[in-house]
Each structure stands twice: as structure tokens, then as C-alpha cells.
Write an enzyme that holds these catalytic residues in place. Structure first.
Site, short mmCIF file in Angstrom:
data_model
loop_
_atom_site.label_atom_id
_atom_site.label_comp_id
_atom_site.label_asym_id
_atom_site.label_seq_id
_atom_site.Cartn_x
_atom_site.Cartn_y
_atom_site.Cartn_z
N ASP A 37 0.88 -1.18 0.00
CA ASP A 37 0.00 0.00 0.00
C ASP A 37 0.91 1.22 0.00
OD1 ASP A 37 -2.20 1.94 0.63
OD2 ASP A 37 -3.34 0.11 0.94
N VAL A 102 -6.67 -1.45 -5.71
CA VAL A 102 -6.63 -0.03 -5.32
C VAL A 102 -7.99 0.59 -5.67
CG1 VAL A 102 -4.12 0.08 -5.64
CG2 VAL A 102 -5.61 0.76 -7.53
N LYS A 109 -5.65 3.15 -11.23
CA LYS A 109 -5.36 1.82 -11.80
C LYS A 109 -4.23 1.94 -12.84
CE LYS A 109 -9.29 -0.28 -10.17
NZ LYS A 109 -9.24 -1.07 -8.94
N SER A 131 -14.32 -3.73 -9.93
CA SER A 131 -15.72 -4.17 -9.89
C SER A 131 -16.40 -3.96 -11.23
CB SER A 131 -16.49 -3.37 -8.84
OG SER A 131 -15.89 -3.52 -7.59
N HIS A 152 -12.02 -10.85 -10.15
CA HIS A 152 -12.94 -10.12 -9.28
C HIS A 152 -13.48 -10.96 -8.12
CE1 HIS A 152 -16.99 -7.91 -8.75
NE2 HIS A 152 -16.05 -7.27 -8.09
N1 LIG Z 1 -15.23 -3.28 -1.34
C1 LIG Z 1 -15.81 -4.26 -2.01
O1 LIG Z 1 -16.82 -4.85 -1.58
C2 LIG Z 1 -15.24 -4.72 -3.32
C3 LIG Z 1 -15.62 -5.99 -3.81
C4 LIG Z 1 -15.05 -6.44 -5.02
C5 LIG Z 1 -14.16 -5.62 -5.70
N2 LIG Z 1 -13.81 -4.39 -5.18
C6 LIG Z 1 -12.85 -3.59 -5.94
O2 LIG Z 1 -11.57 -3.75 -5.33
C7 LIG Z 1 -10.82 -2.53 -5.48
C8 LIG Z 1 -10.40 -2.05 -4.10
O3 LIG Z 1 -11.56 -1.81 -3.32
P1 LIG Z 1 -11.51 -1.64 -1.74
O4 LIG Z 1 -12.92 -1.65 -1.29
O5 LIG Z 1 -10.53 -2.60 -1.14
O6 LIG Z 1 -10.92 -0.15 -1.65
P2 LIG Z 1 -10.29 0.60 -0.38
O7 LIG Z 1 -10.48 2.04 -0.62
O8 LIG Z 1 -10.79 -0.01 0.89
O9 LIG Z 1 -8.73 0.24 -0.47
C9 LIG Z 1 -7.89 0.66 -1.49
C10 LIG Z 1 -6.47 0.73 -0.96
O10 LIG Z 1 -5.59 1.02 -2.05
C11 LIG Z 1 -4.58 1.86 -1.55
N3 LIG Z 1 -3.88 2.53 -2.66
C12 LIG Z 1 -4.22 3.64 -3.35
N4 LIG Z 1 -3.28 3.91 -4.29
C13 LIG Z 1 -2.33 2.96 -4.19
C14 LIG Z 1 -1.11 2.69 -4.88
N5 LIG Z 1 -0.68 3.49 -5.86
N6 LIG Z 1 -0.37 1.62 -4.49
C15 LIG Z 1 -0.79 0.82 -3.48
N7 LIG Z 1 -1.94 1.02 -2.80
C16 LIG Z 1 -2.70 2.07 -3.15
C17 LIG Z 1 -5.31 2.80 -0.60
O11 LIG Z 1 -4.40 3.43 0.30
C18 LIG Z 1 -6.28 1.84 0.09
O12 LIG Z 1 -5.72 1.28 1.26
C19 LIG Z 1 -11.72 -1.57 -6.25
O13 LIG Z 1 -11.43 -1.66 -7.61
C20 LIG Z 1 -13.13 -2.11 -5.95
O14 LIG Z 1 -14.04 -1.77 -6.97
C21 LIG Z 1 -14.31 -3.94 -4.00
#
Ligand SMILES: NC(=O)c1ccc[n+]([C@@H]2O[C@H](COP(=O)([O-])OP(=O)(O)OC[C@H]3O[C@@H](n4cnc5c(N)ncnc54)[C@H](O)[C@@H]3O)[C@@H](O)[C@H]2O)c1
Length: 294
Positions: A37, A102, A109, A131, A152
Site C-alpha cells: 500500500d 486499489v 489503476k 468491480s 474479481h
Molecule cells: N469493497 C468491495 O466490496 C469490493 C468488492 C469487489 C471488488 N472491489 C474492488 O476492489 C478494489 C479495491 O476496493 P476496496 O474496497 O478494497 O478499496 P479501499 O479504498 O478499501 O482500499 C484501497 C487501498 O488502495 C490503496 N492505494 C491507493 N493507491 C495505491 C497505490 N498506488 N499503491 C498501493 N496502494 C494504493 C489505498 O491506500 C487503500 O488502502 C476496487 O477496484 C473495488 O471496486 C471492491
């Protein structure tokens, strides 16, 4: 990477709601994994999540009499020992498979995929947990769009067994096959989904949630009551407002908006949820959403 190649080492980028648990799933299958992270505090939160989930899993095995407490302690340390928390790409030079988790924004991305293209060996598969963003567009930033694929998971990743595998226009069939094989290696069930907004599961889930959100906005009914009824009547583990809180309201709103943009009014963006996000109330990860979280 050929279709029958084994993943010896993996990496997860982003240690938020999804990333910490995804790293835990990988380590539980005995595969070493880097968890990256941007800040140490996010890495530590991801590692703490991985510990909490593993502790729960081994405690259940002890409870069932399958392993002793001593074996459980050893298992816990073994699994957590396979996860290396980091804020840099050192340690990505010998990974075979990366999962990006992320925030759901194309600029972020793209930055991460450009970095990964430079930091990982040429054979490595670069997968996105997006997503619903376009895998084709994500892959275009790299010199290996043929090795970029959607992977996913669903929240909570340690528990939900399904993983959607999405091919972009340039993804080689071998890449999708290797991703499906890796999903099985980490004890998940891969399903192939077409590259369209929401893929399969979110298209169905958000379509159902849309009607509930629309009803709540139109009537002002209590979201606690709705959650209770949905949980009791449909035997779902949680109602839609609590699920949104736990998965992150920012992510849920983004997914709902993308589906509305793609498919029109049959998808709905909940107004109160948008307001909560504007106020910085993102659900469990920020401490407050529809509910208070300790
Ligand atoms: N939350 C859900 O239920 C869910 C389910 C399936 C898929 N997703 C997908 O998963 C992805 C992440 O979602 P999330 O809910 O975990 O988000 P989140 O906001 O909880 O976590 C994202 C993390 O990425 C980190 N980050 C940002 N830029 C970065 C970089 N350059 N290098 C490393 N880390 C970095 C942030 O600090 C944060 O800790 C998204 O694309 C989301 O659509 C989410």
C-alpha cells in the site's frame, strides 16, 4: 506464463477492504505474497485484517477438534509469515501473479499498472480486482495487455468462494486460463464473465439492491428495518445497507453510478448513500456510514 505454470509467489497492491483479505486467502493456500500500500498504516491495517481472519479460521478448526491449540498457533504464524507487508515494489521482481485492489478510479489503476509493468518479470500476470472498469483500458497502459486480466473477488474475500475472470480485448486465452487455475490454487471457484459493466454478479446484485434503495429514498422507510426484513425473510447474512457499509460506501456508489450510466434507470444510485460519501462517511472503513462502527 503458460497455462499450466504454478504460482510460486504472488502480490497484492492495495491493502484496503479487499486487499488484506485477498493476501490472507493467498497465504492460506501456502503461497508467499507481497502486500503493498502507499502508507505503512494501511499496510498494517491489511496485515491486522489477515491476522483476524486467520485467527478466526484456526479457532474454528480447534473448536471442531480437527487440530490442537498448539497446531493452530503454528498454523497462524505460518500463514502470516507468508505475507510481507511493504510500501515499495522491492520484492516484486520474482512474482508470478499480481492482484491490484486499489480504489475504483482509472487514473489510479493506470498508475499502478504502469508501475507493475516495470517492477514485475515479463511472464507475470497482472490481474485487477476492479468491480467494473474496462480490463481492455486498464491493460492498454502496459506493454503486456495480453497478460492483463480481471480477477474479481466478492466481499468478504476470505469467505466468498466465487472469483469472476474477465478477459479484455487483448487478454490471451492462456492468461484467462492461468488466472482460473490460480483461482483454484487458492481454493476459489472461477467463473468466466464477459467484459461488460458489472460483469455478472454485480449486475444481478445491484439490480436487486437498486429497487430497495429506490424504495427507501421514495418512502423514507427505516434502513435498519429494511435490513432486518431482508435478512429474516430471505435468509441473507446481511441486509443491503449493512453490506454497503461493510464493503465501503464510496465503492458501492461508484459501482451503482457506473451501472446507471451503462444501463439507464433500471439501476439506481441511493441519494442518502451519495450524501454520506460526500460527508466522508464511507461505512466501516471510516467508522460511520448508515451504522456506527467501532
Ligand atoms: N469493497 C468491495 O466490496 C469490493 C468488492 C469487489 C471488488 N472491489 C474492488 O476492489 C478494489 C479495491 O476496493 P476496496 O474496497 O478494497 O478499496 P479501499 O479504498 O478499501 O482500499 C484501497 C487501498 O488502495 C490503496 N492505494 C491507493 N493507491 C495505491 C497505490 N498506488 N499503491 C498501493 N496502494 C494504493 C489505498 O491506500 C487503500 O488502502 C476496487 O477496484 C473495488 O471496486 C471492491
Amino acid at each position: 506464463m503458460s497455462r499450466d505454470m504454478f504460482v510460486f509467489k504472488a502480490a497484492v497492491v492495495g491493502a484496503g477492504v479487499m486487499g488484506g483479505e485477498i493476501a490472507q486467502v493467498i497465504a492460506s493456500a501456502d503461497v508467499p505474497v507481497q502486500l503493498k500500500d502507499v502508507d505503512r498504516k494501511f499496510v498494517d491495517a491489511g496485515l491486522a485484517k489477515a491476522r483476524e481472519v486467520t485467527q478466526r479460521q484456526v479457532a474454528k478448526l480447534v473448536e471442531k477438534g480437527k487440530i490442537s491449540q498448539e497446531q493452530a498457533d503454528a498454523q497462524l504464524e505460518h500463514t502470516l509469515g507468508l505475507i510481507t507487508g511493504t510500501t515499495s515494489y522491492d520484492g516484486f521482481g520474482d512474482v508470478d501473479f499480481v492482484i491490484e485492489a486499489v480504489p475504483e478510479k482509472m487514473e489510479i489503476k493506470h498508475q499502478v499498472f504502469a508501475d507493475l509493468d516495470a517492477a514485475t518479470p515479463g511472464h507475470a500476470i497482472l490481474a485487477s480486482n476492479t468491480s467494473g472498469l474496462s480490463i481492455t483500458e486498464i491493460g492498454e497502459i502496459t506493454n503486456r495487455p495480453d497478460k492483463v486480466v480481471g480477477f474479481h473477488f466478492f466481499w468478504p474475500a476470505s469467505y466468498m468462494r466465487l472469483v469472476e475472470i474477465i478477459e479484455g480485448d487483448d487478454t490471451l486465452p492462456e492468461t484467462a486460463q492461468a488466472a482460473a487455475t490460480f483461482a483454484q490454487q487458492i481454493r476459489k471457484v472461477p467463473v468466466r464473465a464477459a467484459e461488460c459493466p458489472g460483469f455478472v454478479v454485480n449486475r444481478i446484485l445491484v439490480s436487486t439492491a437498486s429497487e430497495i434503495w429506490r424504495y427507501q429514498d421514495e418512502t423514507g422507510a427505516s434502513f435498519e428495518e429494511i435490513d432486518k426484513v431482508v435478512q429474516e425473510q430471505t435468509q441473507m447474512p446481511m441486509g443491503p445497507f449493512r453490506v454497503a457499509d461493510m464493503s465501503g460506501l464510496d465503492t458501492t456508489v461508484k459501482v451503482a453510478r457506473d451501472l446507471h450510466d451503462a444501463y439507464g434507470d433500471r439501476f439506481y444510485v441511493h441519494r442518502a448513500m451519495e450524501e454520506l460519501v460526500e460527508q466522508g462517511n464511507l461505512g466501516a472503513k471510516s467508522g460511520k456510514g448508515f451504522y456506527e462502527h467501532s
